[in-house]
Design a protein around this motif. Sequence first.
Motif, PDB file in Angstrom:
ATOM      1  N   CYS A   1     -22.538  -9.450  -3.386  1.00 43.38           N
ATOM      2  CA  CYS A   1     -22.562  -8.821  -4.675  1.00 43.38           C
ATOM      3  C   CYS A   1     -24.189  -8.451  -5.036  1.00 43.38           C
ATOM      4  O   CYS A   1     -24.472  -7.346  -5.365  1.00 43.38           O
ATOM      5  N   THR A   2     -24.959  -9.430  -4.793  1.00 42.95           N
ATOM      6  CA  THR A   2     -26.214  -9.445  -5.268  1.00 42.95           C
ATOM      7  C   THR A   2     -27.131  -8.292  -4.267  1.00 42.95           C
ATOM      8  O   THR A   2     -28.026  -7.970  -4.746  1.00 42.95           O
ATOM      9  N   ARG A   3     -26.597  -8.470  -3.096  1.00 46.66           N
ATOM     10  CA  ARG A   3     -27.099  -7.649  -2.125  1.00 46.66           C
ATOM     11  C   ARG A   3     -26.815  -6.023  -2.148  1.00 46.66           C
ATOM     12  O   ARG A   3     -27.417  -5.272  -1.614  1.00 46.66           O
TER      13      ARG A   3
ATOM     14  N   ASP B   1     -20.082 -10.416 -13.159  1.00 46.63           N
ATOM     15  CA  ASP B   1     -21.416 -10.649 -13.468  1.00 46.63           C
ATOM     16  C   ASP B   1     -22.443 -10.190 -12.078  1.00 46.63           C
ATOM     17  O   ASP B   1     -23.720 -10.631 -12.300  1.00 46.63           O
ATOM     18  N   ARG B   2     -21.908  -9.568 -11.339  1.00 47.43           N
ATOM     19  CA  ARG B   2     -22.514  -9.430  -9.975  1.00 47.43           C
ATOM     20  C   ARG B   2     -23.440 -10.480  -9.319  1.00 47.43           C
ATOM     21  O   ARG B   2     -24.485 -10.332  -8.834  1.00 47.43           O
ATOM     22  N   GLY B   3     -22.693 -11.633  -9.285  1.00 46.14           N
ATOM     23  CA  GLY B   3     -23.285 -12.796  -8.816  1.00 46.14           C
ATOM     24  C   GLY B   3     -22.655 -14.163  -9.368  1.00 46.14           C
ATOM     25  O   GLY B   3     -22.101 -14.232 -10.384  1.00 46.14           O
TER      26      GLY B   3
ATOM     27  N   THR C   1     -24.000 -18.635 -10.518  1.00 47.19           N
ATOM     28  CA  THR C   1     -24.858 -19.497 -10.402  1.00 47.19           C
ATOM     29  C   THR C   1     -24.276 -20.854 -10.339  1.00 47.19           C
ATOM     30  O   THR C   1     -23.084 -20.615 -10.671  1.00 47.19           O
TER      31      THR C   1
ATOM     32  N   SER D   1     -20.780 -13.969  -3.713  1.00 49.69           N
ATOM     33  CA  SER D   1     -21.936 -13.791  -4.710  1.00 49.69           C
ATOM     34  C   SER D   1     -23.055 -13.215  -3.789  1.00 49.69           C
ATOM     35  O   SER D   1     -23.963 -12.237  -4.422  1.00 49.69           O
ATOM     36  N   ASN D   2     -23.355 -13.789  -2.680  1.00 51.65           N
ATOM     37  CA  ASN D   2     -24.791 -13.230  -1.960  1.00 51.65           C
ATOM     38  C   ASN D   2     -24.404 -11.845  -1.670  1.00 51.65           C
ATOM     39  O   ASN D   2     -25.263 -10.959  -1.663  1.00 51.65           O
TER      40      ASN D   2
END
Length: 321
Positions: free
Chosen positions: A109-111, A91-93, A95, A106-107
């Motif tokens: 991946c989002t960056r 999911d590239r992050g 929630t 998660s942090n």
Amino acid sequence: MSDRAQERVQTWAMRFGLLADDDAARRFDKLGYARFSAYWCPTASFADMLLVAEWITVFFIFDDLQNLAITTGRLDEYDRLRHAALRVVHDRGATGPVPPVIAALSNLCTRTFPRNSEVWQRRFALNLELWLIGHARENAFRQALRSPSPEEYPRLRRDACTVLPTVDLAEIIEHIELPDALYYGPAYQEIIATTADIMCWTNDLHSLAIETDAEDTINMVTTLHDHRGMDLSRSVVEIRRLIDARVTDCQRAAQSITAEMDALHLPPRIRNGVRRCIRDCQSAIAGMELWDRTDTVRFTPDDELRETRNIDYGNGFLDRV
């Protein structure tokens, strides 16, 4: 800049609840993960080196949690953590409320994922999945109290050791993207494989004392003992011979990649970036051997340092998965 990076990564880890207090932070400093990461980034900007250091920190934390799950009989819970990590990669992050190490992943991946093309993203995601599947396969051997065969061992360790996704990160910090035709060609695949083999087998020698004490079946020395009847000293000599041979293979592949780049008509900018990525792999190979010996307590077979190696990465690290 590695000491400064170690301080910054420590602050980042505390922000996600991976280090509960000052005592955990002091132990984390002695482990020196950012100091190792610097070898992957000999000429990178400080910001890019920090990104790699944070990724490598998360990789080591997953290793620690994997070991904890093995020693405490909580493999089912580690599998839940591993599947949660796979979802984050897909999911590239993430929630909602998640365990600290999943929040940190998660942090990252989002960056990281948006920094290169979708082609590179698919490759990076695949290599992260291989890492997590590799952990599952290692755990299966450990739970069965069996060591992989000499033929199986290199592939297993390559998947589980995180060299594959870290090689992908080299493209990020070198601000380059390898075409798939070159990445999946014989020379670059051999460079990746030899980088993983040399680093893993070197680590097997440095970690031998503590892994033998823990009766860990995932070590090349154990494999050679179990499957070829070699005693300790003979196994160590054989592994050193195998490392020397893989160094030669790595150097040969680095030379032969020029012909593949010629055949693909790659422009000078891409060629130079490929050379930098190869140099980063070679720097990491040499640097890991030095780091194992001088810059970390992770592999030190000293009873007084056992407590230093153990960090609680968030209370109830599996309970919320």
